[in-house]
Design a protein around this motif. Sequence first.
Motif, PDB file in Angstrom:
ATOM      1  N   LEU A 140      60.676  16.991  34.155  1.00 62.01           N
ATOM      2  CA  LEU A 140      60.760  18.315  33.542  1.00 62.01           C
ATOM      3  C   LEU A 140      59.343  18.861  33.441  1.00 62.01           C
ATOM      4  N   ASP A 141      59.150  20.175  33.570  1.00 61.05           N
ATOM      5  CA  ASP A 141      57.811  20.747  33.371  1.00 61.05           C
ATOM      6  C   ASP A 141      57.580  21.015  31.895  1.00 61.05           C
ATOM      7  N   ALA A 142      56.308  21.008  31.497  1.00 65.82           N
ATOM      8  CA  ALA A 142      55.983  21.163  30.083  1.00 65.82           C
ATOM      9  C   ALA A 142      55.973  22.623  29.642  1.00 65.82           C
ATOM     10  N   ASP A 143      55.964  23.553  30.607  1.00 64.19           N
ATOM     11  CA  ASP A 143      55.766  24.963  30.237  1.00 64.19           C
ATOM     12  C   ASP A 143      57.078  25.677  29.913  1.00 64.19           C
ATOM     13  N   LEU A 144      58.167  24.901  29.821  1.00 61.43           N
ATOM     14  CA  LEU A 144      59.489  25.426  29.459  1.00 61.43           C
ATOM     15  C   LEU A 144      60.054  26.403  30.480  1.00 61.43           C
ATOM     16  N   GLN A 145      59.555  26.311  31.725  1.00 64.80           N
ATOM     17  CA  GLN A 145      60.187  27.114  32.777  1.00 64.80           C
ATOM     18  C   GLN A 145      61.543  26.505  33.128  1.00 64.80           C
ATOM     19  N   ASN A 146      61.632  25.179  32.982  1.00 59.98           N
ATOM     20  CA  ASN A 146      62.923  24.504  33.161  1.00 59.98           C
ATOM     21  C   ASN A 146      63.514  24.247  31.792  1.00 59.98           C
ATOM     22  N   GLU A 203      60.338  32.432  32.424  1.00 59.15           N
ATOM     23  CA  GLU A 203      58.911  32.635  32.641  1.00 59.15           C
ATOM     24  C   GLU A 203      58.174  31.565  31.874  1.00 59.15           C
ATOM     25  N   ARG A 204      56.969  31.249  32.304  1.00 63.86           N
ATOM     26  CA  ARG A 204      56.126  30.304  31.586  1.00 63.86           C
ATOM     27  C   ARG A 204      56.036  30.748  30.125  1.00 63.86           C
ATOM     28  N   ALA A 205      56.310  29.840  29.167  1.00 63.99           N
ATOM     29  CA  ALA A 205      56.352  30.235  27.760  1.00 63.99           C
ATOM     30  C   ALA A 205      54.981  30.702  27.283  1.00 63.99           C
TER      31      ALA A 205
END
Length: 326
Positions: free
Chosen positions: A94-100, A199-201
């Motif tokens: 999972l990516d950390a930027d909450l895009q997923n 979008e990137r949070a």
Amino acid sequence: MTASVSVVVPVFNERENLPELLRRTLAAGRALGRPWELLLVDDGSRDGSSDMLTEYANANPGEVKALLLYRNAGQHNAILCGFAHAQGDILVTLDADLQNPPEEIGRLVAKIEEGFDVVGSVRQDRQDAAFRKIFSGMVNLMVRRSTGVILHDYGCMLRAYRRKVVEAMLTCRERSTFIPVLANLFARRVTEIPVGHAERAAGTSKYSFLKLINLQFDLLTSMTSGPLRLLSWVGLGISAASVLFGALLLVLRFAYGAEWAGQGVFTLFAVLFFFVGAQFVALGLMGEYVGRIHGDVRERPRYLLDRVVGDTLGERAAHATTRTTA
Ligand code: UDP
Ligand code: MG
């Protein structure tokens, strides 16, 4: 017994996103209703992310583990570090930027339990810059062509893997790697599901343009040495064309005389092209060697053994003696 789940998240300077990431991922993990762990890998952040991860691990014993890399190793290497320490039967990235959305973890896990080895995801309505979407489209098409594995979104790192496949990936010694492509090498059944994309949070993309280009080359070279071989084919093509060109010149020379042929200048061109082509062939040949050396230094395992049925020869004799003495 229910399979346990490890969620691996690479983190590189994501301070603003971490509290929300932790909250949503903890909720999603607990909702799985089975043993699970969250591995947060700090990829050499310089914004205090590593301290936050340490704090999260201390505050959630038995659930959260922080792995701190000494310096930036790149997203894919950070994930591999997480894999090496994960204990779950099913591994999710999972990516950390909450895009997923972490809320999709449950669906990925369910797909693995249906019998798939790798579950990719396709970002619906992807929220990224237009140039990245177009670029990705081209790269994905190329990967599909050359691997024959019909997946549509190699860039999306919201993915799940069966432990067996991850263990095989961990034995690969190469330094530049692209995990989704590597996984295809070992998986028997691969599928993908549509997932949401945001979008990137907060913050900006951790991939500069150059880093992005570099990543694409990692993907290409981890997949095929085709581009090297292309050199030989281009060379052969040029040489063959120059031979035809030479023959045509010869015919025209007899038809129209030496005057027409520019006193041999055209012929020189034909000869020149022949050698230009030959040089490409030589380069391509060298490429074949380089490609093989590249393959060897990677030391990828050649196969992944599933199980052994039946025993033979020595083993059988050994069994026979134990049986008779028993
Ligand atoms: N990341 C990382 N190391 C890096 C670059 C990125 O661990 O060298 C992490 C980053 O923190 C994020 C994920 O990889 O969790 C994806 O990065 P990013 O969102 O910047 O990529 P993009 O979405 O722009 O492709
Ligand atoms: Mg991102």
